[in-house]
Scaffold this motif. Structure first.
Motif, mmCIF file in Angstrom:
data_model
loop_
_atom_site.group_PDB
_atom_site.id
_atom_site.type_symbol
_atom_site.label_atom_id
_atom_site.label_comp_id
_atom_site.label_asym_id
_atom_site.label_seq_id
_atom_site.Cartn_x
_atom_site.Cartn_y
_atom_site.Cartn_z
ATOM 1 N N ASP A 1 0.829 -1.205 0.000
ATOM 2 C CA ASP A 1 0.000 0.000 0.000
ATOM 3 C C ASP A 1 0.868 1.261 0.000
ATOM 4 O O ASP A 1 0.441 2.311 0.476
ATOM 5 C CB ASP A 1 -0.950 0.011 1.199
ATOM 6 C CG ASP A 1 -0.202 0.012 2.520
ATOM 7 O OD1 ASP A 1 1.031 -0.217 2.497
ATOM 8 O OD2 ASP A 1 -0.827 0.237 3.563
ATOM 9 N N ARG A 2 2.113 1.153 -0.515
ATOM 10 C CA ARG A 2 3.069 2.269 -0.631
ATOM 11 C C ARG A 2 3.546 2.775 0.728
ATOM 12 O O ARG A 2 3.902 3.946 0.877
ATOM 13 C CB ARG A 2 2.457 3.430 -1.422
ATOM 14 C CG ARG A 2 2.178 3.109 -2.847
ATOM 15 C CD ARG A 2 1.836 4.329 -3.657
ATOM 16 N NE ARG A 2 0.561 4.890 -3.294
ATOM 17 C CZ ARG A 2 0.374 6.135 -2.865
ATOM 18 N NH1 ARG A 2 1.405 6.950 -2.755
ATOM 19 N NH2 ARG A 2 -0.811 6.583 -2.564
ATOM 20 N N SER A 3 3.604 1.924 1.716
ATOM 21 C CA SER A 3 4.064 2.338 3.033
ATOM 22 C C SER A 3 5.333 1.592 3.408
ATOM 23 O O SER A 3 5.583 0.467 2.950
ATOM 24 C CB SER A 3 2.976 2.092 4.088
ATOM 25 O OG SER A 3 2.702 0.705 4.187
ATOM 26 N N LEU A 4 6.165 2.251 4.254
ATOM 27 C CA LEU A 4 7.377 1.679 4.826
ATOM 28 C C LEU A 4 7.186 1.601 6.334
ATOM 29 O O LEU A 4 6.824 2.603 6.962
ATOM 30 C CB LEU A 4 8.597 2.518 4.495
ATOM 31 C CG LEU A 4 9.179 2.430 3.084
ATOM 32 C CD1 LEU A 4 10.296 3.448 2.914
ATOM 33 C CD2 LEU A 4 9.708 1.033 2.826
ATOM 34 N N LEU B 1 16.150 7.289 1.462
ATOM 35 C CA LEU B 1 15.725 7.658 2.811
ATOM 36 C C LEU B 1 16.938 7.586 3.725
ATOM 37 O O LEU B 1 17.515 6.522 3.929
ATOM 38 C CB LEU B 1 14.622 6.713 3.300
ATOM 39 C CG LEU B 1 14.095 6.957 4.720
ATOM 40 C CD1 LEU B 1 13.528 8.359 4.866
ATOM 41 C CD2 LEU B 1 13.026 5.912 5.073
ATOM 42 N N ASP B 2 17.327 8.750 4.252
ATOM 43 C CA ASP B 2 18.470 8.843 5.164
ATOM 44 C C ASP B 2 17.978 8.540 6.577
ATOM 45 O O ASP B 2 17.185 9.302 7.150
ATOM 46 C CB ASP B 2 19.083 10.243 5.095
ATOM 47 C CG ASP B 2 20.431 10.306 5.807
ATOM 48 O OD1 ASP B 2 20.673 9.471 6.701
ATOM 49 O OD2 ASP B 2 21.238 11.188 5.463
ATOM 50 N N LEU B 3 18.445 7.436 7.129
ATOM 51 C CA LEU B 3 17.976 7.041 8.454
ATOM 52 C C LEU B 3 18.623 7.854 9.558
ATOM 53 O O LEU B 3 18.060 7.982 10.655
ATOM 54 C CB LEU B 3 18.272 5.546 8.672
ATOM 55 C CG LEU B 3 17.627 4.575 7.673
ATOM 56 C CD1 LEU B 3 17.954 3.145 8.063
ATOM 57 C CD2 LEU B 3 16.122 4.780 7.613
ATOM 58 N N GLU B 4 19.804 8.408 9.309
ATOM 59 C CA GLU B 4 20.447 9.227 10.344
ATOM 60 C C GLU B 4 19.747 10.572 10.495
ATOM 61 O O GLU B 4 19.537 11.048 11.621
ATOM 62 C CB GLU B 4 21.907 9.417 9.981
ATOM 63 C CG GLU B 4 22.704 10.147 11.059
ATOM 64 C CD GLU B 4 24.180 10.246 10.719
ATOM 65 O OE1 GLU B 4 24.925 10.850 11.516
ATOM 66 O OE2 GLU B 4 24.584 9.713 9.668
ATOM 67 N N ARG B 5 19.383 11.172 9.361
ATOM 68 C CA ARG B 5 18.671 12.450 9.418
ATOM 69 C C ARG B 5 17.175 12.262 9.622
ATOM 70 O O ARG B 5 16.489 13.184 10.079
ATOM 71 C CB ARG B 5 18.903 13.236 8.131
ATOM 72 C CG ARG B 5 20.361 13.576 7.857
ATOM 73 C CD ARG B 5 20.469 14.373 6.578
ATOM 74 N NE ARG B 5 21.867 14.642 6.225
ATOM 75 C CZ ARG B 5 22.238 15.317 5.142
ATOM 76 N NH1 ARG B 5 21.319 15.794 4.302
ATOM 77 N NH2 ARG B 5 23.506 15.514 4.886
ATOM 78 N N THR C 1 6.070 5.337 7.316
ATOM 79 C CA THR C 1 6.075 6.441 6.360
ATOM 80 C C THR C 1 5.485 5.954 5.050
ATOM 81 O O THR C 1 5.388 4.736 4.814
ATOM 82 C CB THR C 1 7.494 6.981 6.127
ATOM 83 O OG1 THR C 1 7.441 8.091 5.230
ATOM 84 C CG2 THR C 1 8.411 5.919 5.568
ATOM 85 N N ARG C 2 5.147 6.927 4.171
ATOM 86 C CA ARG C 2 4.459 6.578 2.936
ATOM 87 C C ARG C 2 5.258 7.091 1.740
ATOM 88 O O ARG C 2 5.828 8.181 1.778
ATOM 89 C CB ARG C 2 3.050 7.172 2.930
ATOM 90 C CG ARG C 2 2.122 6.565 1.882
ATOM 91 C CD ARG C 2 0.690 7.024 2.124
ATOM 92 N NE ARG C 2 -0.226 6.485 1.148
ATOM 93 C CZ ARG C 2 -0.789 5.291 1.230
ATOM 94 N NH1 ARG C 2 -0.513 4.519 2.270
ATOM 95 N NH2 ARG C 2 -1.640 4.869 0.310
#
Length: 640
Positions: free
Chosen positions: A118-121, A171-175, A133-134
């Motif tokens: 469904d386009r979600s993470l 997607l930057d996980l640190e920021r 997140t989407r």
């Protein structure tokens, strides 16, 4: 646990469905209860407890430390985490939508990222869903750059800025924020509408990262190209095109110098990054899209390449390009995972149970289930002919005598087993010939000796059964036995010209017929041996009769008999024709019978009785000194 593929590379199925259609739960529970105490099922075991889903599984992965196995499936949408230390299900967790794929961000299961349809993470931790997140468009795959802590999400459709390129979201996980996406050429779509585009819009299907080497990111597209990006410069550095169909699977080798890809047409190719031409090109055979590709290594450092579509798993040898082994489950596959440094494969499939395969030639069992190796050895003991069909067992002294000690532990041609090794049959024949060049001459001498011994044994009187005239065959064999040369195929017995004598019913010898009795007057019908025989012998001179009689030998064939002789005291005594006529005088005329066939003429000459008495000669004297002596000649006409 059963042996699925018995060959040079055996494959063992440890877990998985044996039928394509899953059984209903009530019927499956009933069968389990009825088979609980079945002797055939007492040795069955369950490697991982509840390694299954209620309907199907989508993806499966093994953590870096090897202590955890995570798999996602349906229905309802959920994922399971198994502990390999406990060999059981640790926990399961339901999600709001079905899982497309996932990756493990840590060395264990504590941090995982799930891409939903469904386009979600969703970010999951042991406590639950940590963050969600989407995405702007549907994602196809996930990749992770550890050095920059960036997640790459290839997506479907064209970018919104009108450039006509597909996008890879970053997607930057640190920021904790999205970065500017990388643009990948996926073709143009004039009929696109909105962000998603039309049905036939291009897409970035798959992504992979050379994590432990140069770090290049590779993306496979729907137009058959592979684009390489350097995460340090954030730009495209190379493009590999000319592939048939879409690129659906990618994987770097451990050294990062080669890249393997799979297409939607079922073709598997491997490229050296320094050469645009493929060094490995194979057709999978099914014409189905390749699901995933994995580079493997055996304990002897042999490089293998695994490719899987939804029907079959094939493993090739990278150096020779030959098919090493294949696995064809009964149900469709969705994903294949390899346990590091072992020969175990895990699958996610359309069935309720997930598959577990073990290939001993690929490596030992994982450290969390070493007992599997012992079970494999026991099964090899029970079925050595099936597992080691093309191998010969040799002990250590025999290995040393053939000069194969330097190959121990360096090739799969020598497989250790108990107190020796299984050696490939072809290698054994070649090495034995090199060690003993006169081996074939010795083998030939051995076969000649066996043939001579067989001929010696055949000198004993043989028995040959025929359809008709068995008595004649026995007579011929008896004469051969006297000459000590018994041969069932010699003389008239083996001559095709006389074959009908022993096969045709019309050629039966009738001993009661007049013709047979005329030739063999001393033969009694129904008896095999006669008491005495006399044969015709044509001689030039009567003085040579004695030598002819002594030197004569019986011959293979029918002997004409013209007269018979009487036997007295067990010895033969020839009788003259005159004495036989004298015996006939005592038989009344009326009782005499004639067996002459044809015309007969009789002439009478009148004589006086007195003259007949004067001409009558006295009877010959009987000399007792000659009694018991046999005549030197068998010709009866000499005494007439």
């Amino acid at each position: 646990m059963k042996l699925t593929s018995a060959g040079t590379v055996p494959v063992y199925t440890i877990a998985g469905p044996s039928t394509a259609r899953p059984l209903p739960d009530w019927l499956l529970r009933r069968r389990k209860r009825s088979a609980k105490y079945d002797p055939e099922n007492l040795n069955n075991f369950e490697l991982l407890q509840e390694f299954e889903f209620e309907e199907a599984s989508n993806c499966v992965r093994v953590s870096e430390d090897g202590n955890w196995i995570m798999s996602s499936g349906t229905y309802k949408p959920q994922f399971h985490v198994h502990s390999t230390q406990e060999l059981s299900l640790s926990f399961s967790r339901h999600t709001k939508s079905e899982n497309t794929t996932f990756i493990l961000l840590s060395s264990d299961y504590t941090k995982s990222l799930h891409l939903q349809n469904d386009r979600s993470l969703e970010f999951h931790t042991p406590m639950g869903c940590h963050y969600e997140t989407r995405l702007p468009r549907f994602g196809r795959d996930l990749a992770y750059i550890r050095q920059n802590t960036e997640v790459l999400i290839p997506a479907v459709g064209l970018s919104s800025d009108g450039s006509g390129y597909g996008e890879v979201f970053r997607l930057d996980l640190e920021r904790g924020q999205y970065l500017r996406p990388w643009q990948v050429d996926v073709g143009t779509d004039d009929d696109s509408a909105g962000l998603q585009g039309s049905i036939n819009v291009g897409s970035v299907n798959v992504a992979t990262v050379a994590e432990y080497t140069h770090g290049l990111c590779a993306f496979g597209t729907s137009i058959g190209t592979v684009e390489f990006f350097d995460p340090r410069s954030k730009n495209r550095v190379a493009v590999l095109g000319g592939q048939e169909g879409e690129v659906t699977a990618l994987d770097y080798s451990s050294d990062g110098l080669s890249l393997a890809l799979g297409t939607s047409t079922g073709r598997v190719r491997q490229f050296d990054l320094r050469n645009p031409r493929p060094i490995f090109d194979k057709e999978h055979g099914m014409g189905l899209p390749i699901k995933n590709i994995i580079h493997l290594k055996t304990p002897t450092e042999e490089r293998k390449l695994l490719a899987a579509d939804k029907r079959i798993i094939k493993i090739w040898d990278e150096d020779s390009g030959d098919l090493w082994t294949s696995i064809e489950p009964t149900i469709d596959l969705n994903h294949v995972a390899h346990c590091p440094d072992s020969g175990m494969l895990l699958t996610a499939n359309e069935g309720k149970q997930q598959h577990i395969f073990f290939i001993p030639n690929l490596g030992l069992a994982p450290k969390w289930c070493p007992f599997v190796d012992n079970m494999v050895h026991e099964m090899e003991n029970e079925t050595p002919a099936e597992t080691y069909d093309n191998y010969k067992f040799l002990t250590v002294p025999e290995i040393k005598s053939l000069g194969l000690s330097h190959l121990v532990g360096k090739t799969n041609l020598l497989r250790p087993y108990m107190h020796g090794y299984f050696v490939a049959a072809k290698l054994y024949d070649d090495v034995r010939l090199i060690a003993n060049p006169y081996m074939w001459e010795e083998e030939r001498a051995k076969r000649v000796k066996e043939k001579i011994e067989k001929e010696r044994a055949s000198r004993i009187r043989g028995v040959k059964k025929v359809k008709v005239n068995q008595k004649l065959v026995n007579t011929v064999l008896k004469r051969q036995e006297k000459r000590e040369q018994v041969d069932l195929e010699a003389g008239m017995l083996g001559d095709e010209r006389f074959a009908k004598i022993f096969e045709d019913d019309d050629m039966v010898i009738d001993e009661a017929s007049y013709e047979f009795r005329a030739i063999n007057p001393s033969t009694i019908p129904g008896h095999e041996d006669t008491t005495a025989k006399s044969t015709i012998r044509y001689q030039a001179d009567s003085s040579d009769s004695e030598s002819d009689a002594d030197d004569s030998k019986p011959s293979d064939g029918i002997v004409m008999q013209v007269s018979s002789s009487k036997v007295q005291g067990g010895k033969i005594r020839d009788t003259a024709l005159g004495s036989r006529v004298k015996d006939l005088k005592h038989v009344p005329r009326k009782e005499r019978t004639s067996e002459v066939v044809g015309e007969k003429q009789v002439t009478f000459v009148p004589e006086s009785k007195k003259k007949a008495k004067q001409q009558e000669e006295p009877a010959p004297r009987h000399d007792r000194r000659k009694e018991g002596r046999r005549s030197a000649s068998t010709n009866t006409f000499r005494k007439l």
